[in-house]
Design a protein around this motif. Structure first.
Motif, PDB file in Angstrom:
ATOM      1  N   PRO A  13       0.770  -1.279  -0.129  1.00 51.59           N
ATOM      2  CA  PRO A  13       0.068  -0.016  -0.079  1.00 51.59           C
ATOM      3  C   PRO A  13       0.889   1.398   0.150  1.00 51.59           C
ATOM      4  N   ILE A  14       1.097   1.931  -1.151  1.00 50.50           N
ATOM      5  CA  ILE A  14       1.749   2.948  -1.278  1.00 50.50           C
ATOM      6  C   ILE A  14       0.595   4.240  -1.606  1.00 50.50           C
ATOM      7  N   ALA A  15       0.757   5.073  -1.049  1.00 48.08           N
ATOM      8  CA  ALA A  15      -0.320   6.198  -1.027  1.00 48.08           C
ATOM      9  C   ALA A  15      -0.363   6.676  -2.590  1.00 48.08           C
ATOM     10  N   THR A  16       0.831   7.369  -2.936  1.00 53.79           N
ATOM     11  CA  THR A  16       0.968   8.295  -4.074  1.00 53.79           C
ATOM     12  C   THR A  16       2.336   8.011  -4.766  1.00 53.79           C
ATOM     13  N   LEU A  17       2.420   8.511  -5.801  1.00 56.18           N
ATOM     14  CA  LEU A  17       3.686   8.400  -6.647  1.00 56.18           C
ATOM     15  C   LEU A  17       4.627   8.962  -5.707  1.00 56.18           C
ATOM     16  N   ASN A  18       4.383  10.039  -5.025  1.00 58.88           N
ATOM     17  CA  ASN A  18       5.375  11.175  -4.371  1.00 58.88           C
ATOM     18  C   ASN A  18       5.851   9.964  -3.016  1.00 58.88           C
ATOM     19  N   ASP A  19       5.149   9.017  -2.621  1.00 55.18           N
ATOM     20  CA  ASP A  19       5.848   8.035  -1.815  1.00 55.18           C
ATOM     21  C   ASP A  19       6.421   7.076  -2.127  1.00 55.18           C
ATOM     22  N   LEU A  20       6.812   6.819  -3.203  1.00 58.77           N
ATOM     23  CA  LEU A  20       7.708   5.833  -3.663  1.00 58.77           C
ATOM     24  C   LEU A  20       9.252   6.063  -3.210  1.00 58.77           C
ATOM     25  N   VAL A  56      -1.934   3.915 -20.945  1.00 65.25           N
ATOM     26  CA  VAL A  56      -1.852   3.857 -19.530  1.00 65.25           C
ATOM     27  C   VAL A  56      -1.717   5.148 -18.775  1.00 65.25           C
ATOM     28  N   VAL A  57      -2.070   5.246 -17.659  1.00 62.99           N
ATOM     29  CA  VAL A  57      -2.058   6.281 -16.783  1.00 62.99           C
ATOM     30  C   VAL A  57      -2.027   6.312 -15.205  1.00 62.99           C
ATOM     31  N   MET A  58      -1.267   7.084 -14.692  1.00 66.48           N
ATOM     32  CA  MET A  58      -1.204   7.203 -13.206  1.00 66.48           C
ATOM     33  C   MET A  58      -1.358   8.525 -12.779  1.00 66.48           C
ATOM     34  N   ASN A  59      -2.230   8.732 -11.993  1.00 67.90           N
ATOM     35  CA  ASN A  59      -2.983  10.009 -11.465  1.00 67.90           C
ATOM     36  C   ASN A  59      -2.099  10.184  -9.962  1.00 67.90           C
ATOM     37  N   CYS A  60      -1.653  11.658  -9.765  1.00 67.25           N
ATOM     38  CA  CYS A  60      -1.142  11.775  -8.600  1.00 67.25           C
ATOM     39  C   CYS A  60      -1.870  12.908  -7.842  1.00 67.25           C
ATOM     40  N   ASN A  61      -2.332  12.569  -6.752  1.00 71.27           N
ATOM     41  CA  ASN A  61      -2.993  13.720  -5.819  1.00 71.27           C
ATOM     42  C   ASN A  61      -4.023  14.554  -6.557  1.00 71.27           C
ATOM     43  N   GLU A  62      -4.651  15.759  -5.979  1.00 71.05           N
ATOM     44  CA  GLU A  62      -5.830  16.262  -6.528  1.00 71.05           C
ATOM     45  C   GLU A  62      -5.757  16.762  -7.833  1.00 71.05           C
ATOM     46  N   ASN A  63      -4.712  17.681  -8.203  1.00 69.24           N
ATOM     47  CA  ASN A  63      -4.715  18.094  -9.559  1.00 69.24           C
ATOM     48  C   ASN A  63      -4.731  16.731 -10.507  1.00 69.24           C
ATOM     49  N   GLY A  92      -6.087  14.251 -10.419  1.00 68.76           N
ATOM     50  CA  GLY A  92      -7.603  13.302 -10.430  1.00 68.76           C
ATOM     51  C   GLY A  92      -7.372  12.362  -9.796  1.00 68.76           C
ATOM     52  N   GLN A  93      -6.502  11.875  -8.812  1.00 69.33           N
ATOM     53  CA  GLN A  93      -6.396  10.621  -8.039  1.00 69.33           C
ATOM     54  C   GLN A  93      -7.545  10.463  -6.958  1.00 69.33           C
ATOM     55  N   THR A  94      -8.230   9.615  -6.638  1.00 69.95           N
ATOM     56  CA  THR A  94      -9.425   9.511  -5.878  1.00 69.95           C
ATOM     57  C   THR A  94      -9.084   8.343  -4.839  1.00 69.95           C
ATOM     58  N   VAL A  95      -8.247   7.373  -5.188  1.00 69.18           N
ATOM     59  CA  VAL A  95      -7.873   6.215  -4.376  1.00 69.18           C
ATOM     60  C   VAL A  95      -6.262   6.279  -3.984  1.00 69.18           C
ATOM     61  N   TYR A  96      -6.168   6.442  -2.593  1.00 69.25           N
ATOM     62  CA  TYR A  96      -4.830   6.852  -2.305  1.00 69.25           C
ATOM     63  C   TYR A  96      -4.102   5.252  -1.905  1.00 69.25           C
ATOM     64  N   HIS A  97      -3.979   4.472  -3.090  1.00 68.75           N
ATOM     65  CA  HIS A  97      -3.234   3.249  -3.144  1.00 68.75           C
ATOM     66  C   HIS A  97      -2.800   3.438  -4.603  1.00 68.75           C
ATOM     67  N   ILE A  98      -1.516   3.574  -4.954  1.00 67.43           N
ATOM     68  CA  ILE A  98      -0.891   3.821  -6.406  1.00 67.43           C
ATOM     69  C   ILE A  98      -1.517   2.633  -7.293  1.00 67.43           C
ATOM     70  N   HIS A  99      -1.660   2.990  -8.423  1.00 71.17           N
ATOM     71  CA  HIS A  99      -2.474   2.266  -9.510  1.00 71.17           C
ATOM     72  C   HIS A  99      -2.182   2.847 -10.944  1.00 71.17           C
TER      73      HIS A  99
END
Ligand code: 5GP
Length: 113
Positions: free
Chosen positions: A45-52, A83-90, A92-99
């Motif tokens: 469970p990694i919340a966002t790309l910033n947490d990698l 393929v897309v990975m969204n990060c944080n509010e801007n 468009g990330q809505t689930v805080y487990h990277i995907h």
């Protein structure tokens, strides 16, 4: 913090799973934006790309490899896909487990839609 995707990994929430190994799970998005729309997630469970961190490099590198494998299996690899990975509010990330979103079966425009 436990997210929806942790619950899907633990089978506490149902999902249409298309791929699983010891590190990664992939399942159909509940609100598809394309004829095929799959979410590919690390089980960690990694919340966002910033947490990698550096130690996540190989794990996250598996996501596009699995995206390409699924695109080939599903028959839209040659015509193309997104393929897309969204990060944080801007982003468009809505689930805080990277995907990674894998979307195929239609033509996409750039930069939107
Ligand atoms: P994000 O907006 O964070 O990049 O992507 C989250 C994705 O999770 C969205 O595309 C959304 O449709 C999908 N989603 C939200 N809730 C569920 C659910 O309960 N099951 C599944 N399979 N996908 C979900």
């Amino acid at each position: 913090m436990s997210t929806l995707f942790s619950k899907i990994i633990e089978r506490e929430v149902p999902a249409d799973i298309v791929y699983e190994d010891d590190q990664v799970l992939a399942f159909h998005d509940i609100n598809p934006q394309a004829p095929t729309h799959i979410l590919i997630i690390p089980k960690k469970p990694i919340a966002t790309l910033n947490d990698l961190t550096e130690e996540d490099q190989a794990l996250v590198g598996r996501l596009p490899l699995i995206a390409a494998k699924l695109a080939k299996q599903l028959g839209f690899a040659d015509e193309g896909y997104r393929v897309v990975m969204n990060c944080n509010e801007n982003g468009g990330q809505t689930v805080y487990h990277i995907h990674m979103h894998l979307m195929g079966g239609r033509r996409f425009t750039w930069p939107a839609g």
